[in-house]
Design an enzyme around this catalytic site. Structure first.
Site, PDB file in Angstrom:
ATOM      1  N   PHE A 145     -40.820 -28.286  43.120  1.00  0.00           N
ATOM      2  CA  PHE A 145     -40.185 -27.098  42.274  1.00  0.00           C
ATOM      3  C   PHE A 145     -41.484 -26.002  42.830  1.00  0.00           C
ATOM      4  O   PHE A 145     -42.345 -25.768  42.303  1.00  0.00           O
ATOM      5  CB  PHE A 145     -40.398 -27.062  40.690  1.00  0.00           C
ATOM      6  CG  PHE A 145     -39.726 -26.037  40.159  1.00  0.00           C
ATOM      7  CD1 PHE A 145     -38.344 -25.982  40.055  1.00  0.00           C
ATOM      8  CD2 PHE A 145     -40.375 -24.967  39.955  1.00  0.00           C
ATOM      9  CE1 PHE A 145     -37.664 -24.876  39.661  1.00  0.00           C
ATOM     10  CE2 PHE A 145     -39.791 -23.865  39.498  1.00  0.00           C
ATOM     11  CZ  PHE A 145     -38.265 -23.965  39.302  1.00  0.00           C
ATOM     12  N   ASP A 230     -49.492 -25.044  46.323  1.00  0.00           N
ATOM     13  CA  ASP A 230     -48.801 -24.324  45.304  1.00  0.00           C
ATOM     14  C   ASP A 230     -49.392 -24.908  43.944  1.00  0.00           C
ATOM     15  O   ASP A 230     -49.380 -25.750  43.214  1.00  0.00           O
ATOM     16  CB  ASP A 230     -47.367 -24.671  45.336  1.00  0.00           C
ATOM     17  CG  ASP A 230     -46.492 -23.790  44.125  1.00  0.00           C
ATOM     18  OD1 ASP A 230     -47.368 -23.400  43.404  1.00  0.00           O
ATOM     19  OD2 ASP A 230     -45.174 -23.812  44.175  1.00  0.00           O
ATOM     20  N   LYS A 259     -48.182 -17.549  37.270  1.00  0.00           N
ATOM     21  CA  LYS A 259     -48.071 -18.005  35.523  1.00  0.00           C
ATOM     22  C   LYS A 259     -49.529 -17.554  35.038  1.00  0.00           C
ATOM     23  O   LYS A 259     -49.544 -16.449  34.367  1.00  0.00           O
ATOM     24  CB  LYS A 259     -48.064 -19.566  35.575  1.00  0.00           C
ATOM     25  CG  LYS A 259     -46.721 -19.774  36.078  1.00  0.00           C
ATOM     26  CD  LYS A 259     -46.513 -21.325  35.528  1.00  0.00           C
ATOM     27  CE  LYS A 259     -45.212 -21.915  36.269  1.00  0.00           C
ATOM     28  NZ  LYS A 259     -43.975 -21.547  35.635  1.00  0.00           N
TER      29      LYS A 259
HETATM   30  C1  LIG Z   1     -45.446 -25.108  40.859  1.00  0.00           C
HETATM   31  C2  LIG Z   1     -44.449 -23.879  40.761  1.00  0.00           C
HETATM   32  N1  LIG Z   1     -44.275 -22.880  41.814  1.00  0.00           N
HETATM   33  C3  LIG Z   1     -43.339 -21.926  41.710  1.00  0.00           C
HETATM   34  C4  LIG Z   1     -42.862 -21.520  40.576  1.00  0.00           C
HETATM   35  C5  LIG Z   1     -42.040 -20.371  40.226  1.00  0.00           C
HETATM   36  O1  LIG Z   1     -42.641 -19.406  39.501  1.00  0.00           O
HETATM   37  P1  LIG Z   1     -41.954 -18.131  38.760  1.00  0.00           P
HETATM   38  O2  LIG Z   1     -41.111 -18.809  37.733  1.00  0.00           O
HETATM   39  O3  LIG Z   1     -42.859 -17.442  38.306  1.00  0.00           O
HETATM   40  O4  LIG Z   1     -41.150 -17.728  39.948  1.00  0.00           O
HETATM   41  C6  LIG Z   1     -43.107 -22.496  39.317  1.00  0.00           C
HETATM   42  C7  LIG Z   1     -42.484 -22.279  38.011  1.00  0.00           C
HETATM   43  O5  LIG Z   1     -42.357 -22.998  37.268  1.00  0.00           O
HETATM   44  C8  LIG Z   1     -43.853 -23.651  39.367  1.00  0.00           C
HETATM   45  O6  LIG Z   1     -44.100 -24.511  38.590  1.00  0.00           O
END
Ligand SMILES: Cc1ncc(COP(=O)(O)O)c(C=O)c1O
Length: 404
Positions: A145, A230, A259
């Site tokens: 994700f 990530d 976040k």
């Molecule tokens: C590991 C990871 N990468 C990227 C994102 C995407 O972040 P955003 O919702 O701020 O676009 C999330 C969101 O849950 C995430 O958990």
């Protein structure tokens, strides 16, 4: 109290009426919060065990972050990157130092950080590695994700996230998460990056086998491929270390952060990497109107300072052991499995008992807010300011829910 004197039912109905139904929230309407606690429009209090999907690692309205935001609101909120503002350099330097990298590129949302990472890796591939034009590929993992843009959902393996959003962006190879041989086999001469979550949060806090991340690091180094971690959900103290990669002593080429970087106040994300990687971007090749704005930098630099003390990482590691002990005691009593890293836990509930959604509804009725991820899996990610007593409260509420 009966429904017609409670404010919640009407507020839920209004929210449903006026929004696209791209979420399925619990029917709880929050109006204020402090630390690890939320209060709804009817005055009921809830222990927050989601923390805005880890965007609230420092709790709601942390005094140091709120003070920084107030002070900045009274001076300067936005310039765009057409000019430099006086909060910019400190934020970028202090975040780069926290990451042990040369440079930082600030953006807003997590998905934008991921998009930035993909663009930078491709450009690096063409300009530094010498990949033939248009041929770059990136290896990603099943169950990933990384966000919701059209490019990112192109390599999602979750049909809900992906279906009917094509045509999809090419250039991604999906391999099973945790399988180093499969990952190594997928790399070819046009591979510019491996993009992974060091722990898969949305998938249910899935921790890869020990040795996987160091193995990925080694393969990437040997094959001249960038390792992009990530850490948008796993980073910034959540797992009991600054980065989830730290648990195995792994340093990726690029950190993607988001976040918690915004302190639960403003959306702030960033890519951190060395100059040989981020240096491929030249003026006009990438940007964002709000990326690195003064308010974001003023809050985020205080987030970095909170993390630089090490206090939150320590709390997460220590309290995480209490959470682990409590949850492991429920395995066989309604839980099939638990995975815990710091104050981050994925719980698989016996599907014969109830769905994750039902468990979360029952937890909410007992004053604990959590969120299901898939099927009968729920995730706990309380703010790192949670206390021992509050952890016990959450575990006891779960035990009651599982006992029916
Ligand atoms: C590991 C990871 N990468 C990227 C994102 C995407 O972040 P955003 O919702 O701020 O676009 C999330 C969101 O849950 C995430 O958990």
């Amino acid at each position: 109290m009966v429904d017609d004197i409670l404010r919640t039912p009407g507020a839920v109905r209004d929210a449903e009426r006026w929004t696209a139904h791209n979420y399925h929230p619990l029917p709880v309407v929050i109006s204020s919060a402090e630390g690890a606690w939320l209060t709804d429009v009817d005055g009921r209090r809830y222990l927050d065990c989601l923390a805005g999907y880890s965007a609230l690692n420092f709790g709601h309205r942390h005094p140091q972050l709120i003070a920084a935001a107030h002070a900045q609101l009274d001076r300067l909120t936005l310039t765009s990157r057409a000019f430099i503002h006086d909060q910019f350099a400190d934020f970028c330097r202090e975040l780069a130092e926290l990451c042990g990298k040369d440079l930082v590129l600030p953006m807003n949302t997590g998905a934008e950080a991921v998009e930035t990472g993909i663009k930078v890796a491709r450009k690096w591939g063409y300009q530094v590695k010498g990949v033939a034009p248009g041929q770059a590929n990136i290896v990603v993992a099943e169950g990933n994700f990384h966000g919701r843009t059209t490019t990112i959902v192109s390599f999602s393996t979750d049909e809900d996230a992906r279906a009917d959003f094509g045509p999809y962006t090419p250039g991604f190879t999906v391999v099973p998460y945790g399988d180093l041989d499969a990952l190594a086999a997928a790399i070819d001469e046009n591979t510019v990056a491996v993009l992974l979550e060091p722990i898969q949060g949305e998938q249910g806090v899935v921790v890869p086998p020990e040795g996987y991340l160091p193995g990925v690091r080694q393969v990437c180094t040997e094959r001249d491929v960038l390792f992009i971690a990530d850490e948008i959900q796993s980073g910034l103290g959540r797992t009991g270390a600054t980065f989830a990669c730290d648990h195995e002593g792994v340093v990726p080429d690029m950190y993607l952060l988001g976040k918690a970087l915004g302190g639960g106040i403003v959306p702030v994300s960033a890519v951190a990497a060395n100059a040989d990687v981020l240096g491929v971007l030249k003026p006009g090749q990438h940007g964002s109107t709000f990326g690195g704005n003064p308010l974001a930098c003023a809050v985020a630099v205080e987030v970095v300072r909170l993390l630089a003390t090490g206090e939150f990482q320590r709390r997460s590691a220590e309290l995480g052991e209490r959470l682990r002990a409590g949850l492991e005691g429920l395995v066989g009593k309604g839980l099939v499995a638990v995975r815990v890293r710091g104050l981050w836990a994925g719980l698989d509930i016996d599907p014969a008992l109830m769905s994750g959604r039902e468990a979360c509804e029952r937890l909410a009725a007992r004053g604990v807010l959590a969120k299901d991820t898939h099927g009968s899996t729920i995730r706990l990610a309380p703010p790192l300011v949670i206390t021992e007593e509050e952890i016990d409260l959450a575990v006891n509420a779960l035990a009651e829910v599982l006992a029916g």
